[in-house]
Design a protein around this motif. Structure first.
Motif, PDB file in Angstrom:
ATOM      1  N   GLU A  96       0.843  -1.203   0.000  1.00 54.24           N
ATOM      2  CA  GLU A  96       0.000   0.000   0.000  1.00 54.24           C
ATOM      3  C   GLU A  96       0.875   1.248   0.000  1.00 54.24           C
ATOM      4  OE1 GLU A  96      -2.610  -0.247   3.344  1.00 54.24           O
ATOM      5  OE2 GLU A  96      -3.553   1.697   3.008  1.00 54.24           O
ATOM      6  N   ASP A 106      -5.404   2.226  -1.674  1.00 59.17           N
ATOM      7  CA  ASP A 106      -6.319   2.769  -0.667  1.00 59.17           C
ATOM      8  C   ASP A 106      -6.878   4.054  -1.278  1.00 59.17           C
ATOM      9  OD1 ASP A 106      -7.248   4.478   1.495  1.00 59.17           O
ATOM     10  OD2 ASP A 106      -6.357   3.044   2.884  1.00 59.17           O
ATOM     11  N   HIS A 153      -5.706   7.632  -0.259  1.00 58.86           N
ATOM     12  CA  HIS A 153      -4.282   7.930  -0.155  1.00 58.86           C
ATOM     13  C   HIS A 153      -3.688   8.670  -1.349  1.00 58.86           C
ATOM     14  CE1 HIS A 153      -3.368   4.691   3.126  1.00 58.86           C
ATOM     15  NE2 HIS A 153      -4.323   5.536   3.469  1.00 58.86           N
ATOM     16  N   HIS A 191      -8.237  -0.798  -0.528  1.00 58.45           N
ATOM     17  CA  HIS A 191      -8.742  -0.380   0.776  1.00 58.45           C
ATOM     18  C   HIS A 191      -9.737   0.714   0.431  1.00 58.45           C
ATOM     19  CE1 HIS A 191      -5.584  -1.625   4.032  1.00 58.45           C
ATOM     20  NE2 HIS A 191      -6.307  -2.634   3.589  1.00 58.45           N
ATOM     21  N   ASP A 219     -11.340  -0.024   4.460  1.00 64.70           N
ATOM     22  CA  ASP A 219     -10.409   0.472   5.487  1.00 64.70           C
ATOM     23  C   ASP A 219     -10.974   1.808   5.950  1.00 64.70           C
ATOM     24  OD1 ASP A 219      -8.413   1.374   7.099  1.00 64.70           O
ATOM     25  OD2 ASP A 219      -6.887   1.549   5.538  1.00 64.70           O
TER      26      ASP A 219
END
Ligand code: PSV
Ligand code: MN
Length: 388
Positions: free
Chosen positions: A179, A214, A217, A241, A286
């Motif tokens: 990630e 993710d 991000h 995520h 997430d």
């Protein structure tokens, strides 16, 4: 037009993984709000994940974060999960919450700290062996706060060395998902800041290493569906995520801030064949539910992913390809917008009924009295979470 039965079959087959940490108390650096009925340990988090699965029918696994979810006996934890009707999904090593990691974990200038972090990562592969987890989800908080603080290039070499050692320890059927995140907690440079850096390391390592996206991000304005399409096309997309954000890494419910972006991402997944189980793409959540109740928030998040997926499956691919071939800009865009503007809730209601779950999982959850049960049962002990 896509066959309704094929769309329904794809929706039934899609699995979404819940994160154990989303059931614990969370907040911001300003305040962690304590809620009632919060799990006290990994067993109770798994109970809650199983509840989400019971009401949605599509969340058969739960990801663990180690050591937040550390237990003495992982085979017993696996047995518990199985008894509840779920399995243990990705293992997420936490190498960011100890004082020794102030200057980083696997990229730390001190070899002793790097060794400690590497041992923690390898211990997590041992846990995967016991629990049958297939994915090791790696996220490193490593980076620097000030220009000149450390050598950017040498930190990359330290990272490569650790990743290689972990990669070589992976068994057959196990993968490493790397990630990235562009900033926070490091504010100047982050050692895995973007998908390109993750992709380069995964390419060096081999087939078992894939990029984990993710959705929270990225710098504002990043075209996430572009990088999703690119990675999928190259066989390097390991999974997601999912969460949503208005500003930075907000970890809000996926699809809450920008359902159109989620649709665009899922459209690239569908067009690239990423719903096919053989691609192994892991659809994980997430999130942190700081002010809203946890279980219904996760149920809502799962529904949001399903709605975006259903709309993406309704894209008339033949019409889209024809418009693209003809250079019909407006026509191609209209195909996508038609799918996005379709109300898929009745279709999903049918899918759920066919799967034996309530067509309205949130309402069913509230009727079930589950919250009152956990509120009464989970009294005493230390609630899981970030310091609540
Ligand atoms: C980091 O912001 C992250 O997205 C990583 O996946 C962590 O494991 C997770 O959040 C939990 O803090
Ligand atoms: Mn994440």
């Amino acid at each position: 037009m896509p066959e309704r039965s094929a769309v329904k079959a794809a929706l039934r087959a899609q699995h979404i993984e819940t994160p154990s940490w989303a059931f614990g108390n969370s907040g911001t650096r300003f305040k962690v709000f304590a809620q009632e009925g919060i799990p006290r340990d990994a067993y109770e988090k798994i109970d809650d994940a199983a509840t989400v699965h019971r009401f949605t029918g599509v969340t058969p696994t739960v990801a663990l974060h180690i050591p937040w979810d550390a237990v003495n006996d992982y085979s017993d934890l696996s047995r518990h999960a199985k008894e509840c009707g779920v399995g243990i999904g990705a293992i997420n090593p936490n190498v960011f919450q100890e004082d020794e990691y102030r200057l980083g974990s696997v990229c730390n200038p001190d070899p002793a700290v790097r060794d400690k972090a590497l041992r923690q990562l390898l211990d997590c592969v041992d846990i995967m062996d016991i629990t049958g987890s297939q994915d090791l989800s790696l996220w490193f908080a490593d980076g620097t706060n000030y220009p000149g603080q450390d050598s950017i290039a040498e930190r990359q070499d330290r990272l490569s060395e650790a990743l290689r050692a972990v990669y070589e320890r992976l068994g057959s059927g196990q993968r490493m998902l790397l990630e990235y995140k562009f900033f926070e907690p490091s504010f100047y440079s982050t050692d895995v800041p973007d998908w390109g850096t993750s992709y380069a390391h995964c390419m060096d390592l081999g087939n078992k290493a894939k990029v984990l996206v993710d959705t929270g991000h990225h710098a504002p304005g990043t075209n996430i569906e572009f990088l999703v399409a690119f990675l999928l096309h190259r066989g390097k997309l390991g999974g997601f995520h999912f969460n949503s954000r208005f500003y930075a890494d907000d970890d809000l419910m996926v699809g809450a801030a920008d359902p159109f972006q989620l649709f665009r991402i899922m459209t690239e997944i569908v067009l690239g064949g990423g719903l096919d189980a053989s691609t192994g793409i892991a659809f994980m959540l997430d999130q942190c539910h700081n002010i809203e109740p946890k279980v219904p928030a996760l149920i809502r998040s799962v529904m949001n992913v399903q709605e975006a997926t259903a709309k993406a499956l309704l894209v008339d691919v033949d019409a889209l390809r024809a418009a693209q071939r003809d250079g019909d800009v407006l026509g191609a865009n209209a195909v996508l917008m038609d799918a996005f503007n379709t109300d898929v809730r009745p279709l999903l209601g049918e899918v759920r009924a066919e799967m034996g779950v309530d067509p309205d999982p949130v309402a069913a959850y509230h009727r079930s009295g589950h919250f009152e049960t956990i509120r009464a049962a989970r009294v005493g002990g230390a609630a899981a979470g970030w310091g609540a």
